[in-house]
Design a protein around this motif. Structure first.
Motif, PDB file in Angstrom:
ATOM      1  N   THR A 481       0.835  -1.206   0.000  1.00  0.00           N
ATOM      2  CA  THR A 481       0.000   0.000   0.000  1.00  0.00           C
ATOM      3  C   THR A 481       0.863   1.246   0.000  1.00  0.00           C
ATOM      4  O   THR A 481       0.606   2.201  -0.758  1.00  0.00           O
ATOM      5  CB  THR A 481      -0.926  -0.003   1.228  1.00  0.00           C
ATOM      6  N   GLU A 482       1.885   1.260   0.840  1.00  0.00           N
ATOM      7  CA  GLU A 482       2.772   2.431   0.896  1.00  0.00           C
ATOM      8  C   GLU A 482       3.496   2.630  -0.435  1.00  0.00           C
ATOM      9  O   GLU A 482       3.733   3.767  -0.861  1.00  0.00           O
ATOM     10  CB  GLU A 482       3.782   2.261   2.039  1.00  0.00           C
ATOM     11  N   SER A 483       3.826   1.524  -1.094  1.00  0.00           N
ATOM     12  CA  SER A 483       4.490   1.635  -2.398  1.00  0.00           C
ATOM     13  C   SER A 483       3.581   2.318  -3.417  1.00  0.00           C
ATOM     14  O   SER A 483       4.017   3.200  -4.177  1.00  0.00           O
ATOM     15  CB  SER A 483       4.880   0.239  -2.891  1.00  0.00           C
ATOM     16  N   ARG A 484       2.325   1.935  -3.434  1.00  0.00           N
ATOM     17  CA  ARG A 484       1.379   2.554  -4.365  1.00  0.00           C
ATOM     18  C   ARG A 484       1.095   4.010  -3.992  1.00  0.00           C
ATOM     19  O   ARG A 484       0.956   4.875  -4.871  1.00  0.00           O
ATOM     20  CB  ARG A 484       0.091   1.732  -4.397  1.00  0.00           C
ATOM     21  N   THR A 552      -6.232   9.377 -10.778  1.00  0.00           N
ATOM     22  CA  THR A 552      -5.357   9.129 -11.933  1.00  0.00           C
ATOM     23  C   THR A 552      -4.696   7.764 -11.808  1.00  0.00           C
ATOM     24  O   THR A 552      -4.614   6.993 -12.781  1.00  0.00           O
ATOM     25  CB  THR A 552      -4.296  10.232 -12.032  1.00  0.00           C
ATOM     26  N   TYR A 553      -4.238   7.438 -10.602  1.00  0.00           N
ATOM     27  CA  TYR A 553      -3.630   6.125 -10.369  1.00  0.00           C
ATOM     28  C   TYR A 553      -4.666   5.010 -10.521  1.00  0.00           C
ATOM     29  O   TYR A 553      -4.406   3.979 -11.164  1.00  0.00           O
ATOM     30  CB  TYR A 553      -3.009   6.086  -8.967  1.00  0.00           C
ATOM     31  N   ARG A 606      -5.236  14.647 -19.444  1.00  0.00           N
ATOM     32  CA  ARG A 606      -4.159  13.664 -19.296  1.00  0.00           C
ATOM     33  C   ARG A 606      -4.717  12.246 -19.294  1.00  0.00           C
ATOM     34  O   ARG A 606      -4.078  11.320 -19.807  1.00  0.00           O
ATOM     35  CB  ARG A 606      -3.395  13.937 -18.004  1.00  0.00           C
ATOM     36  N   ASN A 607      -5.913  12.074 -18.732  1.00  0.00           N
ATOM     37  CA  ASN A 607      -6.503  10.744 -18.628  1.00  0.00           C
ATOM     38  C   ASN A 607      -7.413  10.408 -19.803  1.00  0.00           C
ATOM     39  O   ASN A 607      -8.210   9.466 -19.718  1.00  0.00           O
ATOM     40  CB  ASN A 607      -7.291  10.636 -17.324  1.00  0.00           C
ATOM     41  N   GLY A 608      -7.290  11.188 -20.887  1.00  0.00           N
ATOM     42  CA  GLY A 608      -8.124  10.918 -22.049  1.00  0.00           C
ATOM     43  C   GLY A 608      -9.577  11.124 -21.685  1.00  0.00           C
ATOM     44  O   GLY A 608      -9.949  12.127 -21.097  1.00  0.00           O
ATOM     45  N   GLN A 609     -10.406  10.176 -21.987  1.00  0.00           N
ATOM     46  CA  GLN A 609     -11.823  10.234 -21.638  1.00  0.00           C
ATOM     47  C   GLN A 609     -12.151   9.266 -20.501  1.00  0.00           C
ATOM     48  O   GLN A 609     -13.294   8.894 -20.301  1.00  0.00           O
ATOM     49  CB  GLN A 609     -12.677   9.910 -22.862  1.00  0.00           C
ATOM     50  N   GLY A 610     -11.123   8.910 -19.732  1.00  0.00           N
ATOM     51  CA  GLY A 610     -11.328   7.927 -18.660  1.00  0.00           C
ATOM     52  C   GLY A 610     -11.836   8.526 -17.368  1.00  0.00           C
ATOM     53  O   GLY A 610     -12.487   7.828 -16.581  1.00  0.00           O
TER      54      GLY A 610
END
Length: 649
Positions: A481-484, A552-553, A606-610
């Motif tokens: 979790t900390e890594s993410r 975004t992630y 940046r995320n397109g249409q997501g």
């Protein structure tokens, strides 16, 4: 999942709803003046997503709206999520329609409850790809297990105006009881650091730990039973020693030694040369019967004496009265018949009497009768005196006999106690032998290997727990979790500097703290939580960068979370009340406001249409890109509830 439209249906049943249309995969801005219903949009959307009660203040919305509906799209599928106005504080009724791209908002007469909130959330969770599993809290944790669903995912998608400017919390409804811990439990899953496999291992570990505790309690109970049994055996050995059945019992005798001593006592046979000794048969009963008869005789004599004494007292009172009357009449004997006057005239005042006085002869006759009665009464006195003496002698005789009876009975009882002590020896030994045999039979019937079996079972369970603990430790959910969160922190740090937030330039990293559930800045020398940073401008800014980076992630890694964010009043630090406050803003303030919306626009691009971002705010910038993002402008009488709804209500 993106939002396509929000609809409000009038309570009067009219067909056309009040509709707000959203653009999927884009920045959606709903701007307007205060008190037009902007903040209510977030509450209505949350209600349509399955919350059981709608947190709207009592007013025009609750008075006019009968149904709320939300049209959403997940992939190529559309879902209509309808919720009726709750009749009370809450309701679990819902309407669920599923279709393709042709599914639209229905007319008012088609709004009917055909599901409940559980079914609605289950359908949304399944279509989002949320795994069907139950989160089990760690062993010993004082909280409940729960099913992971869209209910927890929505907390990352909404920011009310009271939350986005709150330095104490980061997520929606985080301050409610139990919510913060639930978010800490589920955030690793939604980030991809843990999944059903890890949850299953956690559940197995929790179940194995609970089972081990149960077996350990059984072992403790068995040990307490053994200690109780040894104490009972030791007590019986002491009784056998007192009864002369065994020799001295060691203070710290083992269970084996106690069993040997007790079996020896159980085999002891009474000495046949010492037969039981009994006292004279029936003597005590005869003495007791005699004593009872004497007590009854004494009682009768005492009652007779009391009656005689009462008679004597009454007689003395009677004779005394006779003496008094006789003394008065005797003095009249000095008068002769000639001395008597007319009986109908008072001799003193010569007045006529109503009743004539008695004559001298009558008085003399009365005197003679009284003397006769007095003589008779005095003649009885010697007889009564003799009778009283006889009663006193009889009472004294009965008391002497009672005293003799008591002495005899006391002597007999003393003799019987000694005889009883002799006779009880064999009975005591027989009683102790019976208790010993009963206890030996009970302890023998118990499984001698019960305690050992439980200990072997506990050892196997401990090995299993150790294996599961190794698997859980190998998962290292916390580290994953900390890594993410560290990857999310890269965007957070860059965007915080871009917004020129306080301490952002000096911070090495701006990140989300899982333990605090808040934003934390890490510098070379310290960690600065959001609670130690001032200004609502900074609190809102850090909320923006945290949620934009988080989504975004989540979108990049296709995590099962609705890919929309809704911000309510992100510029409240600059527009605290009404739109007319715009004139008081400085150029720097305008630039800060513009930078907030520019960042949201850039993140969407940046995320397109997501990613879909929905903002409800006062501000209405003149930039073309801003105007293109505006989906509703509630000014000059326009609002969430149409004017004609209010006038007709």
């Amino acid at each position: 999942m993106h939002l396509l439209a929000l609809a409000l249906y009038h309570r009067d049943g009219r067909q056309a709803p009040r509709t707000i249309t959203f653009k999927p995969g884009a920045l959606n801005i709903l701007t307007g003046e205060s008190e037009t219903g902007k903040s209510a949009v977030l509450d209505i959307i949350e209600y349509c997503l399955g919350r059981q009660h709608i947190s709207l203040p009592e007013g025009v919305i609750t008075q006019t709206v009968g149904w709320y509906a939300l049209l959403v799209q997940i992939g190529s599928t559309r879902l209509l999520l309808g919720r009726p106005r709750p009749a009370g504080a809450s309701t679990n009724k819902a309407m669920l329609l599923i279709g393709d791209h042709t599914l639209e908002l229905p007319a008012g007469d088609r709004m009917r409850a055909n599901a409940d909130t559980d079914a609605l959330r289950a359908e949304l969770s399944a279509r989002l790809g949320i795994d069907d599993f139950r989160f089990e809290p760690p062993a010993g944790a004082e909280r409940y297990a729960f099913n992971v669903s869209i209910a927890q995912a929505v907390y990352m998608c909404l920011q009310k105006q009271t939350e986005i400017a709150n330095q104490q919390l980061l997520f929606h409804r985080q301050s409610e009881p139990g919510m913060a811990q639930m978010m800490k439990d589920t955030l690793p899953y939604f980030l991809g650091a843990a999944g059903p496999e890890q949850a299953a291992r956690q559940r197995q570990l929790a179940e194995a730990t609970r089972a081990l505790r149960r077996v350990q309690r059984q072992i403790d109970e068995s040990q307490r039973d053994n200690e109780s049994t040894n104490a009972a055996l030791h007590g019986l050995a002491r009784l056998a020693q007192e009864a002369g059945m065994v020799q001295a019992v060691p203070d710290r005798a083992s269970a084996a030694e106690l069993n040997v001593l007790l079996r020896e006592a159980a085999d002891t046979v009474a000495d046949p040369s010492a037969p039981p000794v009994f006292g004279e048969d029936g003597m005590q009963e005869r003495l007791a019967a005699e004593r009872q008869a004497l007590r009854e005789q004494l009682h009768d004599l005492n009652e007779a004496g009391a009656l005689l004494d009462s008679w004597q007292q009454e007689s003395q009172a009677f004779t005394g009265e006779l003496h008094t009357q006789l003394g008065r009449l005797t003095s009249l004997q000095l008068l002769s018949a000639e001395d008597a006057g007319a009986p109908e005239v008072c001799p003193l005042c010569n007045q006529a009497l109503e009743e004539p006085d008695p004559d001298i002869e009558q008085l003399n006759d009365l005197t003679r009768r009284l003397q006769h009665e007095l003589t008779d009464a005095e003649a009885l006195q010697p007889s009564r005196t003799r009778h009283r003496q006889e009663l006193n002698e009889q009472i004294a005789d009965v008391r002497r006999r009672l005293q003799a009876n008591a002495s005899a009975l006391q002597a007999l009882q003393a003799s019987n106690r000694r005889l009883q002590e002799i006779n009880d020896q064999h009975a005591r030994q027989a009683h102790v032998q019976g208790r010993i045999l009963q206890e030996l039979q009970r302890t023998t019937s118990q499984s001698a290997d019960e305690s050992g079996s439980l200990r072997r079972q506990a050892a196997r369970m401990q090995e299993r727990i150790a294996e599961l603990q190794e698997l859980v430790d190998a998962d290292d959910v916390r580290a994953e979790t900390e890594s993410r969160l560290s990857r999310i922190a890269l965007d957070m740090t860059d965007w915080a500097r871009e917004l020129d937030l306080e301490h952002a330039d000096e911070a090495e990293e701006v990140r989300i703290s899982l333990s605090l559930l808040n934003v934390v800045l890490r510098t070379e020398t310290s960690r600065i939580p959001l609670t130690r940073i001032g200004s609502a401008k900074n609190w809102i800014g850090y909320h923006l960068v945290a949620h934009l980076a988080l989504h975004t992630y989540l979108l990049k890694h296709q995590r099962p979370v609705p890919h929309f964010i809704m911000f309510d009043q992100p510029t409240q630090a600059f527009f605290p009340e009404e739109v007319h406050d715009v004139g008081a803003l400085t150029d720097a303030d305008w630039e800060a406001v513009r930078s907030y919306f520019t960042l949201m626009r850039d993140v969407v691009n940046r995320n397109g249409q997501g990613l879909q971002i929905i903002v409800c705010d006062h501000v209405n910038l003149r930039d073309d890109w801003f105007r293109d993002a505006v989906i509703e402008n509630w000014r000059q009488g326009k609002a969430l509830i149409p004017t004609d709804w209010i006038t007709e209500a």
